[in-house]
Design a protein around this motif. Structure first.
Motif, mmCIF file in Angstrom:
data_model
loop_
_atom_site.group_PDB
_atom_site.id
_atom_site.type_symbol
_atom_site.label_atom_id
_atom_site.label_comp_id
_atom_site.label_asym_id
_atom_site.label_seq_id
_atom_site.Cartn_x
_atom_site.Cartn_y
_atom_site.Cartn_z
ATOM 1 N N GLN A 174 0.702 -1.092 -0.154
ATOM 2 C CA GLN A 174 -0.176 0.138 0.481
ATOM 3 C C GLN A 174 0.681 1.406 -0.059
ATOM 4 O O GLN A 174 0.762 2.117 -0.619
ATOM 5 C CB GLN A 174 -0.930 -0.066 1.106
ATOM 6 C CG GLN A 174 -2.114 -0.904 1.234
ATOM 7 C CD GLN A 174 -0.968 -2.569 1.787
ATOM 8 O OE1 GLN A 174 -0.144 -2.426 1.542
ATOM 9 N NE2 GLN A 174 -2.150 -3.145 2.194
ATOM 10 N N ALA A 175 2.010 1.189 0.708
ATOM 11 C CA ALA A 175 3.216 2.222 0.777
ATOM 12 C C ALA A 175 4.023 2.552 -0.691
ATOM 13 O O ALA A 175 3.369 3.984 -0.710
ATOM 14 C CB ALA A 175 3.767 2.434 2.098
ATOM 15 N N VAL A 176 3.538 1.278 -1.464
ATOM 16 C CA VAL A 176 4.255 1.952 -2.555
ATOM 17 C C VAL A 176 3.232 2.578 -3.566
ATOM 18 O O VAL A 176 3.610 3.626 -4.379
ATOM 19 C CB VAL A 176 5.502 0.615 -3.473
ATOM 20 C CG1 VAL A 176 5.613 0.722 -4.674
ATOM 21 C CG2 VAL A 176 6.496 0.303 -2.615
ATOM 22 N N ASP A 177 1.722 1.636 -3.517
ATOM 23 C CA ASP A 177 1.365 2.273 -4.274
ATOM 24 C C ASP A 177 0.773 3.638 -4.319
ATOM 25 O O ASP A 177 0.378 4.356 -5.366
ATOM 26 C CB ASP A 177 0.327 1.280 -4.140
ATOM 27 C CG ASP A 177 0.336 -0.328 -4.717
ATOM 28 O OD1 ASP A 177 1.219 -0.332 -5.785
ATOM 29 O OD2 ASP A 177 -0.439 -1.326 -4.125
ATOM 30 N N GLY A 178 0.429 3.994 -3.240
ATOM 31 C CA GLY A 178 0.088 5.464 -2.804
ATOM 32 C C GLY A 178 1.397 6.343 -3.060
ATOM 33 O O GLY A 178 0.816 7.317 -3.951
ATOM 34 N N LEU A 179 3.052 5.781 -3.275
ATOM 35 C CA LEU A 179 3.878 6.298 -3.486
ATOM 36 C C LEU A 179 3.562 6.737 -4.723
ATOM 37 O O LEU A 179 3.882 8.465 -5.831
ATOM 38 C CB LEU A 179 5.219 6.282 -2.951
ATOM 39 C CG LEU A 179 6.801 7.164 -3.278
ATOM 40 C CD1 LEU A 179 5.978 8.572 -1.718
ATOM 41 C CD2 LEU A 179 7.235 6.156 -2.962
ATOM 42 N N LEU A 180 3.356 5.943 -5.811
ATOM 43 C CA LEU A 180 3.119 5.988 -6.941
ATOM 44 C C LEU A 180 2.650 6.982 -7.807
ATOM 45 O O LEU A 180 2.124 7.045 -8.612
ATOM 46 C CB LEU A 180 3.232 4.263 -7.810
ATOM 47 C CG LEU A 180 4.311 3.788 -7.930
ATOM 48 C CD1 LEU A 180 4.403 2.056 -8.462
ATOM 49 C CD2 LEU A 180 5.237 4.196 -8.813
#
Length: 480
Positions: free
Chosen positions: A250-256
């Motif tokens: 979720q953190a990486v998807d949010g950053l993208l």
């Protein structure tokens, strides 16, 4: 004659006696097969109907018919008596066997009765102990459940106390990764055992929610700071926190999503003529004239007379910033990919890249370029529509080579800054043609306008000539 007549009369009773003796000697089955006994074997025999039929068909009296029937009954009785006398020994043997069977059956009945009594006695003897064992088993199960619940509750209380101590430490000594791991262990206990209704567990619920929000916010800020400063150590620490919180994906998807949102916002503002008008104080009068400005259509914002140059400058400056946003996002995602390609969990030794991009799935940079190209293509397509483009559409069409130069400069920056040995670059060779294809509406309009100008010049050069004008295919061959 008289003597012969007497002799014949004397022989008739003798013949009748012989016939009767033969009937007596016949078996019962043979007698029943005789014609006079056949009607009595029928399943639907009716005595009244039989009597009526016999009296109607016979020429003799009823008394004679009754005497014949009695004679038949006597014959049957005699045949049965003879049959019984002939099988007397066999019947006695069967009778003895039947008697023995009755005695054996009585013994079996006595044995069964004894067995039933034994079963009842055993049931009565074990019923009490069975109920006691059942009750003790239920009691033991309840005790084990209580002990297990108390064990998890004590462990949970210890973890909550440990989490509070970690979060109360000084910022320089705060280990967010350990705090996140403790918080995840607490959530695992809550899933493993139902602690609802226990006041000791409910009292810490609000503090746990606040602690989770604090850890998440600090990790998010740490991640953003690491991405802006391109610090692999900060990014790795922040990703470890999210991994311990079980929120790495979720953190990486949010950053993208955040980089793509910034890219979308940047291109929409850069290609919006209203934004260009708002950024110029000198174009205030142009807002009023926007409904019918020079060269403008109704509903489109156009620059005031003399302000076109400043609008052009602001447009290209905004587009330069949008192209920088493409490059910044690609480099940031590439930096993130470098970190997850090396980062492993110290406990499970799981590689973060394997969790984020399983085998067969695209890498983070590929995901970013796929969505970024979609965002840029949608923005250019919207700006190229006649109902929305206006000044921006005309400027980008007329100066399309300049737009291509901006896109190529952004792509070259990405490839140059991500060129490291042993590390995949932030952009592949397929991204550049795709990036130029995103501006396809302006490219097509620019080429169509250039072709029209060439045809116009060719027409003026061959004015009045008898030769036909070159076709668009001929002009295209000359250009090629």
């Amino acid at each position: 004659m008289g003597k012969g007549g007497r002799s014949s009369d004397h022989q008739q009773p003798v013949q009748q006696q012989q016939q009767q003796q033969q009937h007596h000697e016949q078996q019962p089955e043979d007698l029943l097969s005789l014609p006079q006994f056949q009607p009595f074997l029928e399943p639907d025999f009716n005595a009244a109907v039989f009597t009526s039929q016999v009296l109607a068909a016979s020429r003799t009296s009823a008394q004679v018919q009754a005497e014949e029937l009695k004679q038949g009954v006597r014959q049957l009785e005699q045949a049965l008596s003879n049959h019984v006398l002939a099988h007397h020994q066999e019947l006695l043997q069967h009778a003895r066997k039947l008697s023995d069977t009755e005695h054996s059956l009585q013994d079996v009945v006595l044995s069964v009765s004894s067995l039933q009594a034994s079963v009842k006695r055993i049931h009565a003897e074990i019923e009490g102990p069975y109920q006691q064992v059942k009750a003790k088993t239920r009691q033991l199960q309840n005790i084990n459940t209580t002990v297990e619940t108390l064990r998890h509750l004590i462990h949970r209380l210890k973890l909550v106390q440990k989490l509070k101590q970690q979060l109360s430490a000084a910022p320089a000594l705060l280990d967010l990764a350990k705090a996140a791991k403790v918080l995840t262990d607490i959530h695992a206990i809550n899933k493993e055992v139902d602690l609802s209704g226990i006041e000791a567990a409910a009292a810490d619920q609000e503090s746990l929610q606040a602690a989770e929000a604090q850890i998440h916010d600090q990790a998010q800020a740490f991640l953003i700071d690491g991405m802006e400063s391109l610090s692999q150590a900060k990014v790795g620490s922040a990703l470890q926190v999210f991994f311990n919180l079980e929120q790495l994906q979720q953190a990486v998807d949010g950053l993208l999503a955040q980089h793509l949102l910034e890219l979308d916002r940047s291109f929409k503002q850069a290609l919006d003529s209203r934004h260009l008008n708002m950024s110029s104080a000198a174009a205030t009068a142009g807002m009023a004239a926007g409904a019918a400005g020079p060269g403008g259509a109704k509903g489109l914002t156009v620059p005031a007379p003399g302000a076109a140059a400043s609008w052009q400058e602001r447009l290209w400056q905004s587009l330069r910033g949008s192209c920088d946003c493409i490059a910044n996002g690609a480099l940031a995602v590439w930096h993130l990919q470098r970190v997850v390609a090396k980062k492993r969990d110290p406990l499970t030794h799981v590689l973060f890249l394997d969790m984020l991009c399983p085998q067969g799935q695209p890498l983070l940079t590929d995901k970013y370029w796929r969505e970024a190209l979609r965002v840029v293509g949608d923005a250019f397509s919207a700006a190229a529509r006649p109902s929305k483009g206006g000044f921006v559409r005309d400027a980008l069409t007329a100066n399309y080579p300049k737009l291509v130069g901006l896109l190529e400069a952004a792509f070259n920056r990405v490839t140059n800054e991500s060129r490291l040995k042993g590390v995949p670059p932030a952009a592949g060779p397929d991204q550049m043609p795709a990036l130029l294809d995103a501006s396809g509406p302006f490219r097509d309009a620019y080429l169509a306008a250039a072709l029209g100008r060439m045809q116009e010049v060719a027409g003026q050069a061959f004015q009045g000539s008898s030769r036909a004008l070159p076709s668009p295919a001929d002009v295209q061959k000359c250009i090629g």
